[in-house]
Write a protein that holds these residues in place. Structure first.
Motif, PDB file in Angstrom:
ATOM      1  N   MET A 195      -9.904   9.345  -0.829  1.00 18.56           N
ATOM      2  CA  MET A 195     -10.375   8.258   0.036  1.00 18.56           C
ATOM      3  C   MET A 195      -9.709   6.933  -0.319  1.00 18.56           C
ATOM      4  N   SER A 196      -9.554   6.692  -1.614  1.00 18.15           N
ATOM      5  CA  SER A 196      -8.923   5.445  -2.048  1.00 18.15           C
ATOM      6  C   SER A 196      -7.496   5.336  -1.519  1.00 18.15           C
ATOM      7  N   LYS A 197      -6.787   6.455  -1.521  1.00 15.37           N
ATOM      8  CA  LYS A 197      -5.422   6.465  -1.009  1.00 15.37           C
ATOM      9  C   LYS A 197      -5.391   6.097   0.471  1.00 15.37           C
ATOM     10  N   VAL A 198      -6.319   6.687   1.237  1.00 20.89           N
ATOM     11  CA  VAL A 198      -6.387   6.387   2.676  1.00 20.89           C
ATOM     12  C   VAL A 198      -6.755   4.926   2.897  1.00 20.89           C
ATOM     13  N   ILE A 199      -7.739   4.425   2.153  1.00 17.13           N
ATOM     14  CA  ILE A 199      -8.216   3.050   2.340  1.00 17.13           C
ATOM     15  C   ILE A 199      -7.131   2.039   1.981  1.00 17.13           C
ATOM     16  N   ARG A 200      -6.417   2.296   0.896  1.00 17.27           N
ATOM     17  CA  ARG A 200      -5.331   1.375   0.527  1.00 17.27           C
ATOM     18  C   ARG A 200      -4.267   1.336   1.615  1.00 17.27           C
ATOM     19  N   HIS A 201      -4.002   2.495   2.217  1.00 21.45           N
ATOM     20  CA  HIS A 201      -3.020   2.555   3.308  1.00 21.45           C
ATOM     21  C   HIS A 201      -3.514   1.753   4.516  1.00 21.45           C
ATOM     22  N   ASN A 203      -5.662  -0.706   4.466  1.00 18.51           N
ATOM     23  CA  ASN A 203      -5.648  -2.121   4.115  1.00 18.51           C
ATOM     24  C   ASN A 203      -4.244  -2.706   4.211  1.00 18.51           C
ATOM     25  N   TYR A 204      -3.264  -1.931   3.760  1.00 18.66           N
ATOM     26  CA  TYR A 204      -1.884  -2.411   3.837  1.00 18.66           C
ATOM     27  C   TYR A 204      -1.473  -2.646   5.291  1.00 18.66           C
ATOM     28  N   ASP A 205      -1.751  -1.667   6.147  1.00 14.11           N
ATOM     29  CA  ASP A 205      -1.385  -1.797   7.559  1.00 14.11           C
ATOM     30  C   ASP A 205      -2.170  -2.937   8.230  1.00 14.11           C
ATOM     31  N   SER A 206      -3.442  -3.087   7.846  1.00 14.08           N
ATOM     32  CA  SER A 206      -4.254  -4.184   8.404  1.00 14.08           C
ATOM     33  C   SER A 206      -3.706  -5.542   7.982  1.00 14.08           C
ATOM     34  N   ALA A 207      -3.253  -5.621   6.733  1.00  7.33           N
ATOM     35  CA  ALA A 207      -2.669  -6.871   6.240  1.00  7.33           C
ATOM     36  C   ALA A 207      -1.378  -7.206   6.987  1.00  7.33           C
ATOM     37  N   GLU A 208      -0.606  -6.182   7.298  1.00  4.08           N
ATOM     38  CA  GLU A 208       0.632  -6.389   8.044  1.00  4.08           C
ATOM     39  C   GLU A 208       0.341  -6.909   9.455  1.00  4.08           C
ATOM     40  N   VAL A 209      -0.678  -6.357  10.088  1.00  2.00           N
ATOM     41  CA  VAL A 209      -1.063  -6.834  11.417  1.00  2.00           C
ATOM     42  C   VAL A 209      -1.531  -8.284  11.335  1.00  2.00           C
ATOM     43  N   SER A 210      -2.344  -8.593  10.340  1.00  5.45           N
ATOM     44  CA  SER A 210      -2.854  -9.952  10.175  1.00  5.45           C
ATOM     45  C   SER A 210      -1.719 -10.952   9.994  1.00  5.45           C
ATOM     46  N   ALA A 211      -0.717 -10.560   9.211  1.00  6.54           N
ATOM     47  CA  ALA A 211       0.390 -11.463   8.897  1.00  6.54           C
ATOM     48  C   ALA A 211       1.238 -11.808  10.121  1.00  6.54           C
ATOM     49  N   ALA A 212       1.119 -11.027  11.171  1.00  5.79           N
ATOM     50  CA  ALA A 212       1.916 -11.260  12.378  1.00  5.79           C
ATOM     51  C   ALA A 212       1.353 -12.405  13.219  1.00  5.79           C
ATOM     52  N   TYR A 213       0.170 -12.902  12.863  1.00  2.00           N
ATOM     53  CA  TYR A 213      -0.474 -13.955  13.647  1.00  2.00           C
ATOM     54  C   TYR A 213      -0.662 -15.211  12.792  1.00  2.00           C
ATOM     55  N   VAL A 217      -5.707 -14.585   7.927  1.00  2.00           N
ATOM     56  CA  VAL A 217      -5.535 -14.222   6.522  1.00  2.00           C
ATOM     57  C   VAL A 217      -6.295 -12.936   6.223  1.00  2.00           C
ATOM     58  N   PHE A 218      -5.597 -11.962   5.656  1.00  2.00           N
ATOM     59  CA  PHE A 218      -6.238 -10.734   5.196  1.00  2.00           C
ATOM     60  C   PHE A 218      -6.846 -10.981   3.824  1.00  2.00           C
ATOM     61  N   VAL A 219      -8.128 -10.626   3.667  1.00  2.00           N
ATOM     62  CA  VAL A 219      -8.843 -10.865   2.414  1.00  2.00           C
ATOM     63  C   VAL A 219      -9.123  -9.519   1.744  1.00  2.00           C
ATOM     64  N   PRO A 220      -8.416  -9.179   0.671  1.00  2.00           N
ATOM     65  CA  PRO A 220      -8.632  -7.885   0.014  1.00  2.00           C
ATOM     66  C   PRO A 220      -9.961  -7.841  -0.739  1.00  2.00           C
ATOM     67  N   THR A 221     -10.639  -6.690  -0.662  1.00  2.00           N
ATOM     68  CA  THR A 221     -11.888  -6.499  -1.395  1.00  2.00           C
ATOM     69  C   THR A 221     -11.890  -5.207  -2.201  1.00  2.00           C
ATOM     70  N   PHE A 222     -10.876  -4.375  -2.023  1.00  2.00           N
ATOM     71  CA  PHE A 222     -10.830  -3.066  -2.667  1.00  2.00           C
ATOM     72  C   PHE A 222     -10.982  -3.198  -4.181  1.00  2.00           C
ATOM     73  N   ASP A 223     -10.277  -4.137  -4.780  1.00  2.00           N
ATOM     74  CA  ASP A 223     -10.288  -4.302  -6.236  1.00  2.00           C
ATOM     75  C   ASP A 223     -11.635  -4.774  -6.764  1.00  2.00           C
ATOM     76  N   LEU A 224     -12.408  -5.481  -5.921  1.00  2.00           N
ATOM     77  CA  LEU A 224     -13.692  -6.024  -6.357  1.00  2.00           C
ATOM     78  C   LEU A 224     -14.692  -4.916  -6.686  1.00  2.00           C
ATOM     79  N   PHE A 225     -14.591  -3.793  -5.973  1.00  2.00           N
ATOM     80  CA  PHE A 225     -15.554  -2.704  -6.117  1.00  2.00           C
ATOM     81  C   PHE A 225     -14.988  -1.523  -6.922  1.00  2.00           C
ATOM     82  N   GLU A 226     -13.707  -1.569  -7.249  1.00  2.00           N
ATOM     83  CA  GLU A 226     -13.017  -0.393  -7.772  1.00  2.00           C
ATOM     84  C   GLU A 226     -13.567   0.086  -9.119  1.00  2.00           C
TER      85      GLU A 226
END
Length: 258
Positions: A195-201, A203-213, A217-226
């Motif tokens: 699941m972590s592998k899928v979620i990181r993927h 998040n990466y794609d979501s961050a890329e979409v965010s950066a196009a506008y 700003v994409f706000v990462p939270t994965f590390d906060l709960f890891e």
């Protein structure tokens, strides 16, 4: 008329002229001496307090935006509001449009509503949480995804995300938009690493979409709960508890400028 008489008359005239001038001088002096001075303008040590313009926040998304699982009822949005009020010394107006269980296709429809568009137009800050229900099916994890193509689900999600961002920018080109990334609430289960592998993927794609506008700003939270996920989850083992929401709020607050 002899010269002595003329001289006497002239001397007397000069004397009277001098007396008149002296009298005039005294009169003028008395006038200005008796004229009251302007009273000094009273000043106080208190500067005029300027009324600061209220900061307007619009929150969109799913149960994370609603704050589900927070025992205090604030969620990350409420905690963030408190942070902004304290640090900016400005009043804050919030419109929370989050809907429990909402998926990206539903948020896509919501942002097209006239009233929602009007709220976005007025916003200084837009907060967005979405995608967890697309991927996790409301807390079911990836258990039933063996017959589903996760890549297909992600593609639909990313298409919806692009539309949502475009609609926000159409209504408001200037607001700062903060898109909250996904964390893994199932990290300690058997499928946790997968699941972590899928979620990181995602998040990466979501961050890329965010950066196009601009100003999204994409706000990462994965590390906060890891590392200590159970310390930050509600009893349903899916939503954050008050500590988890505070972590998210502090992460967003760290990105704000005052």
């Amino acid at each position: 008329m002899n010269k002595n008489v003329i001289r006497s008359i002239t001397a007397i005239a000069v004397l009277f002229c001098l007396l008149w001038l002296i009298g005039l001088g005294f009169a003028v002096g008395e006038y200005y001496a008796g004229k009251p001075e302007k009273a000094p303008v009273a000043t106080t040590g208190n500067k005029k307090v300027e009324t600061k313009k209220a900061l307007t926040i619009v929150a969109l998304g799913d149960s994370l935006t609603r704050g589900t699982g927070d025992e205090t009822g604030k969620g990350y949005v409420g905690v963030l509001m408190d942070e902004i009020k304290e640090k900016s010394k400005r009043p804050v107006q919030l419109t929370n449009l989050g809907i429990n269980g909402q998926r990206s296709n539903q948020l896509r429809k919501q942002v097209q509503e006239t009233e929602v568009g009007r709220q976005i137009q007025k916003a200084d800050i837009v907060l967005v949480t979405i995608g967890g229900n697309d991927l996790f099916r409301g807390g079911q994890g990836l258990a039933d995804f063996e017959t589903e193509d996760i890549a297909t689900i992600e593609k639909k999600y990313l298409d919806n995300l692009k539309f949502i961002f475009e609609q926000i920018r159409k209504n408001n080109p200037n607001a700062n938009v903060f898109f909250i990334g996904l964390y893994n609430p199932f990290i300690e289960l058997d499928q946790g690493k997968e699941m972590s592998k899928v979620i990181r993927h995602w998040n990466y794609d979501s961050a890329e979409v965010s950066a196009a506008y601009p100003k999204i700003v994409f706000v990462p939270t994965f590390d906060l709960f890891e590392l200590k996920v159970n310390d930050y989850l509600y009893s349903d083992k899916f939503h954050p508890n008050s500590k988890g929401y505070r972590l998210i709020a502090e992460r967003v607050a760290s990105l704000l400028t005052w």
